[in-house]
Design an enzyme around this catalytic site. Structure first.
Site, PDB file in Angstrom:
ATOM      1  N   HIS A  45      -2.121  11.896  13.033  1.00 22.71           N
ATOM      2  CA  HIS A  45      -0.755  11.377  12.856  1.00 22.71           C
ATOM      3  C   HIS A  45      -0.151  11.047  14.233  1.00 22.71           C
ATOM      4  O   HIS A  45       1.001  11.378  14.522  1.00 22.71           O
ATOM      5  CB  HIS A  45       0.135  12.376  12.107  1.00 22.71           C
ATOM      6  N   TYR A 301      -3.291  22.544  14.355  1.00 26.95           N
ATOM      7  CA  TYR A 301      -2.078  21.962  14.955  1.00 26.95           C
ATOM      8  C   TYR A 301      -1.834  22.601  16.328  1.00 26.95           C
ATOM      9  O   TYR A 301      -1.441  21.933  17.278  1.00 26.95           O
ATOM     10  CB  TYR A 301      -0.851  22.165  14.059  1.00 26.95           C
TER      11      TYR A 301
HETATM   12  C1  HEM Z   1      -7.345  21.454   7.037  1.00 28.58           C
HETATM   13  C2  HEM Z   1      -6.508  20.452   6.808  1.00 28.58           C
HETATM   14  C3  HEM Z   1      -5.750  19.763   7.900  1.00 28.58           C
HETATM   15  C4  HEM Z   1      -6.009  19.666   9.246  1.00 28.58           C
HETATM   16  C5  HEM Z   1      -7.179  20.249  10.017  1.00 28.58           C
HETATM   17  C6  HEM Z   1      -4.935  18.906   9.847  1.00 28.58           C
HETATM   18  C7  HEM Z   1      -4.838  18.602  11.191  1.00 28.58           C
HETATM   19  C8  HEM Z   1      -3.746  18.041  11.820  1.00 28.58           C
HETATM   20  C9  HEM Z   1      -3.549  17.937  13.253  1.00 28.58           C
HETATM   21  C10 HEM Z   1      -4.559  18.390  14.313  1.00 28.58           C
HETATM   22  C11 HEM Z   1      -2.331  17.382  13.477  1.00 28.58           C
HETATM   23  C12 HEM Z   1      -1.651  17.103  14.827  1.00 28.58           C
HETATM   24  C13 HEM Z   1      -0.736  18.278  15.170  1.00 28.58           C
HETATM   25  C14 HEM Z   1       0.053  18.114  16.475  1.00 28.58           C
HETATM   26  O1  HEM Z   1      -0.532  17.820  17.544  1.00 28.58           O
HETATM   27  O2  HEM Z   1       1.298  18.319  16.447  1.00 28.58           O
HETATM   28  C15 HEM Z   1      -1.771  17.123  12.191  1.00 28.58           C
HETATM   29  C16 HEM Z   1      -0.545  16.549  11.989  1.00 28.58           C
HETATM   30  C17 HEM Z   1       0.013  16.381  10.749  1.00 28.58           C
HETATM   31  N1  HEM Z   1      -0.505  16.793   9.529  1.00 28.58           N
HETATM   32 FE1  HEM Z   1      -2.261  17.655   9.200  1.00 28.58          FE
HETATM   33  N2  HEM Z   1      -4.032  18.555   8.876  1.00 28.58           N
HETATM   34  C18 HEM Z   1      -4.494  19.064   7.675  1.00 28.58           C
HETATM   35  C19 HEM Z   1      -3.895  18.962   6.455  1.00 28.58           C
HETATM   36  C20 HEM Z   1      -2.677  18.405   6.240  1.00 28.58           C
HETATM   37  C21 HEM Z   1      -1.984  18.378   4.983  1.00 28.58           C
HETATM   38  C22 HEM Z   1      -2.464  18.995   3.668  1.00 28.58           C
HETATM   39  C23 HEM Z   1      -0.806  17.725   5.199  1.00 28.58           C
HETATM   40  C24 HEM Z   1       0.321  17.417   4.238  1.00 28.58           C
HETATM   41  C25 HEM Z   1       0.864  18.292   3.477  1.00 28.58           C
HETATM   42  C26 HEM Z   1      -0.758  17.356   6.594  1.00 28.58           C
HETATM   43  C27 HEM Z   1       0.273  16.680   7.207  1.00 28.58           C
HETATM   44  C28 HEM Z   1       0.382  16.437   8.546  1.00 28.58           C
HETATM   45  C29 HEM Z   1       1.502  15.753   9.148  1.00 28.58           C
HETATM   46  C30 HEM Z   1       2.711  15.161   8.415  1.00 28.58           C
HETATM   47  C31 HEM Z   1       1.274  15.730  10.526  1.00 28.58           C
HETATM   48  C32 HEM Z   1       2.152  15.117  11.584  1.00 28.58           C
HETATM   49  C33 HEM Z   1       3.268  16.081  11.886  1.00 28.58           C
HETATM   50  C34 HEM Z   1       4.133  15.525  12.974  1.00 28.58           C
HETATM   51  O3  HEM Z   1       4.838  14.536  12.718  1.00 28.58           O
HETATM   52  O4  HEM Z   1       4.064  16.083  14.062  1.00 28.58           O
HETATM   53  N3  HEM Z   1      -1.903  17.780   7.191  1.00 28.58           N
HETATM   54  N4  HEM Z   1      -2.643  17.529  11.191  1.00 28.58           N
END
Ligand code: HEM
Length: 323
Positions: A45, A301
């Protein structure tokens, strides 16, 4: 005796099998960032826009939760709209998933970080299989992956019907993972939630890589962007620990109020950039379920945040900031 010996001999194999299925946060982030990491940006993202606004709570969840955010009144947040993927300059309209994150700080000790996506469920139920899913997407074998994973049925049903809208304001964003609303007396209600849009925008006249961001900033010049915050209450028939299975539409829903987005900032100059929207940062009154995806998310995250924070500290954006 022979039986016990057999069981004992099988034990190390079992431990090994479990260990081999473990995925570390570093492995997740290595896979998600790909070969050429974009320094200083989120590893997933990566492209987004900061927003600010308030949740106008109607007080209807105070019977279920002690969270201060549910007290009747206005509660400010710092949020972020984003698209899935590791490229901070990706074309908005090509992303398969759109997202909304919110951060509430009702006091220094009471913070709530929320990150939501457009699908209502995940395609898989555990971190190891999600890791395999990302690999399948990257290697172009996702159709074969889905064919081998019957638990993806609810996700595929959503995907086949989903029509991307022309606006961040017109999407519905889901918690996907379930959480508990809790009271001091020990009551616990499993819930999922969604931000339900209040406008319908089938297409956008904006084009170019930043079409969704430009549509949003233009829209905000004529008033706030509003969503209803809708909670769905599980019954004992629903498994709150499985993010791949949808709950029946007949489940009770409660509208807790509306979120109103009033303003925006570019992400690099904005307040959202330095926030880690870790889904396990929860206030009193909200608790995590045992859903294993939640733990994997929190760890990944943190790892992504650690990498980008070090890069920013080492000057990743110095050129842009001096422009
Ligand atoms: C094992 C499952 C998942 C992994 C490994 C993962 C991994 C990641 C990582 C590495 C980031 C970047 C975090 C940062 O640097 O701030 C991220 C951001 C994000 N993830 Fe996931 N994610 C997963 C599942 C999900 C799910 C289920 C959702 C929704 C409910 C989700 C929604 C988001 C959103 C909206 C962001 C961006 C948040 C922002 O605006 O900073 N993710 N994710």
């Amino acid at each position: 005796m022979k039986k016990y010996l057999g069981a004992l001999l099988a034990l190390p194999m079992l431990v090994f099998a479990q260990q081999s299925e473990r995925v570390t946060a570093q492995q997740f982030v290595d896979l998600q960032q790909g070969q050429n990491a974009h320094e200083g940006f989120r590893r997933a993202h990566a492209k987004g826009i900061c927003v600010t606004g308030e949740f106008r709570s109607n007080g209807s969840l105070t019977d279920y939760s002690n969270a201060a955010v549910f007290n009747k009144g206005a509660h400010p947040f710092v949020g972020r709209f984003s698209i899935a993927g590791n490229n901070p300059s990706a074309p908005d309209l090509k992303a398969p998933v759109r997202s909304l994150a919110l951060s509430f700080a009702t006091s220094a000790a009471q913070q709530w970080r929320i990150a939501m996506n457009t699908p209502p469920v995940m395609a898989v139920s555990d971190p190891h299989t999600f890791y395999q899913q990302i690999k399948a997407i990257q290697s172009g074998t996702i159709a074969e992956f889905f064919a081998e994973h019957p638990e993806s049925a609810d996700f595929i049903a959503w995907k086949d019907n989903y029509q991307p809208s022309g606006s961040f304001a017109a999407e519905q964003y889901h918690s996907i993972n379930a959480f508990y609303l809790t009271k001091d007396n020990g009551d616990k209600q499993p819930v999922r939630w969604a931000m339900r849009p209040t406008v319908n925008v089938a297409n956008t006249s904006f084009d170019g890589d930043d079409a969704l961001q430009n549509e949003l900033t233009e829209r905000l010049t004529s008033g706030p962007v509003i969503f209803d915050w809708v909670f769905t209450l599980a019954t004992s028939e629903d498994d709150e620990n499985d993010p791949a299975v949808g709950w029946p539409e007949s489940r009770e829903q409660i509208v807790a109020g509306q979120i109103a987005i009033n303003d925006w900032q570019k992400q690099l100059n904005g307040d959202c950039h330095e926030i880690n929207y870790d889904p396990l940062v929860l206030p009193d009154g909200i608790e995590a379920t045992r859903d294993p995806i939640l733990r994997a998310r929190s760890a990944a995250y943190a790892e992504s945040y650690r990498r980008r924070a070090v890069e920013v500290f080492n000057g990743a954006f110095e050129e842009q900031q001096n422009d």
